[in-house]
Design an enzyme around this catalytic site. Structure first.
Site: not given
Length: 296
Positions: A149, A172, A247, A250, A270, A279
Site C-alpha cells: 500500500r 493498515k 492504490h 497494488r 491478506h 508455498y
C-alpha cells in the site's frame, strides 16, 4: 461488567450506547473505532427511538438501500455489517429472539475506480521520467514490485532490508510480510532488490527509499498528488469513468504476480483469499512473525 436491560424495554439508541462502550473497550485502532461509531450513527438517526423487538427486516432494508442510493455503496455495506454485529449481540444477550437483519443480504458494491492496466502504468511512469521526477518513477516501480500500500511504500527504509528480504509491517492491518529481494516482476523485468537500488541511486542518504532532497520521507498525500498529475498528463480524463488512484498499483501487481504463480495472498498480507496458498512459511524475527513470500 455491562448491565443489560430487560427484554422488550430497550430502544435501538440505548443498545447503540452499549455497543459503543463495547467497541471502545476493544483493542482497535482509533480510525477503526471512529468508522464503527459512524456506522452506529446511521442506525441511531434512522431507527434510534424504536424498541429493538419492533424493528423489522424491511426497516433495515430501507435504511441500507437509502444510504446506497445516496451514492455511498461502501458505507451501506459497512452499516449492514455493523448492524448485523449489533443485533447478533442483542440475540446473544436475550434482548431479541432473532436478528431482524438475517433476511437482508450484505450489499456488494461495484468498484468505483477503473482498474489500472500495465499499459496505463508504463505510460504514467514515462510521464514521471519525462518530468525529471526520478524519485516518483522509482516510487511507482517500488509499489509495483512489492505490491504494498501507499503508506507502506512511503516508509520503506534501509533498516527493513536484512537476511536477503525486505521486511514490511503493514500499517493498515499489522500484517508482517518478508519479500525476497530476488522476487522479480517479469512484466517490467525488475526485482525488488533492483527497485531498491534505483531508489538509493537517486537519494543514497535518505531516511527512506523514497525521500526528499533533505532525506526526509514524502508524505502519502504527495504520492497521491504526483500519481494523479502524471495520470492526467498521460491520459485524457475521458479515458476513465472514475480515474484510478495510486492504490490501483497494488491491484495491478497482484494480477501480474498471480500470472507468474506467486503466492499473492502472502505477498499482499491478506488473511483470506479465494486462491489456494502456495508455498510459504512463518518465521519469528525480532519478536514479530513474518510470513515469507516464496519465489516458486
Amino acid at each position: 461488567m455491562f448491565q443489560f436491560p430487560p427484554f422488550g424495554t430497550t430502544t435501538l439508541a440505548q443498545w447503540c450506547d452499549l455497543q459503543e462502550e463495547l467497541i471502545r473497550s476493544r483493542p482497535l485502532k482509533p480510525r477503526t473505532i471512529s468508522d464503527r461509531l459512524n456506522n452506529l450513527r446511521h442506525l441511531r438517526l434512522s431507527l434510534g427511538n424504536r424498541l429493538l423487538h419492533q424493528i423489522m427486516p424491511r426497516d433495515l432494508e430501507l435504511l441500507i438501500n437509502n444510504i446506497a442510493k445516496s451514492g455511498r455503496p461502501f458505507t451501506a455495506r459497512r452499516v449492514h455489517i455493523e448492524a448485523n454485529d449489533l443485533f447478533n449481540t442483542a440475540v446473544y444477550c436475550r434482548l431479541l429472539v432473532n436478528n431482524p437483519l438475517s433476511p437482508i443480504k450484505t450489499p456488494t458494491p461495484r468498484p468505483a475506480r477503473d482498474r489500472l492496466s500495465l499499459l496505463h502504468f508504463l505510460k504514467i511512469r514515462e510521464v514521471a521520467e519525462s518530468w525529471k521526477r526520478p524519485w516518483f518513477a522509482n516510487c511507482l516501480n517500488l509499489a509495483l514490485v512489492t505490491a504494498q500500500r501507499r503508506a507502506d511504500v512511503a516508509v520503506m527504509a534501509p533498516p527493513h532490508v536484512f537476511a536477503s528480504h525486505l521486511h514490511v509491517t503493514q500499517q493498515k492491518t499489522g500484517a508482517c510480510v518478508a519479500i525476497p529481494l530476488e522476487l522479480k516482476l517479469d512484466a517490467i523485468g525488475m526485482s525488488v532488490g533492483e527497485s531498491i537500488d534505483r531508489c538509493l541511486e537517486v537519494q543514497p542518504n535518505g531516511n527512506t527509499f523514497i525521500a526528499r532532497r533533505d532525506g526526509k520521507p514524502y508524505v502519502t498525500a504527495m504520492l497521491t498528488h504526483s500519481f494523479a498529475a502524471c495520470r492526467d498528463e498521460a491520459f485524457p480524463r475521458k479515458t476513465w469513468r472514475s480515474p484510478p488512484t495510486f492504490h490501483e498499483i497494488r491491484s495491478l501487481s497482484e494480477r501480474l504476480y498471480r500470472t507468474q504463480g506467486i503466492d499473492t495472498q502472502t505477498l499482499l498480507g491478506h488473511k483470506h483469499a479465494s486462491m489456494t496458498d502456495l508455498y510459504n512459511d512463518e518465521r519469528d524475527v525480532e519478536g514479530r512473525t513474518y510470513r515469507y513470500v516464496s519465489l516458486s
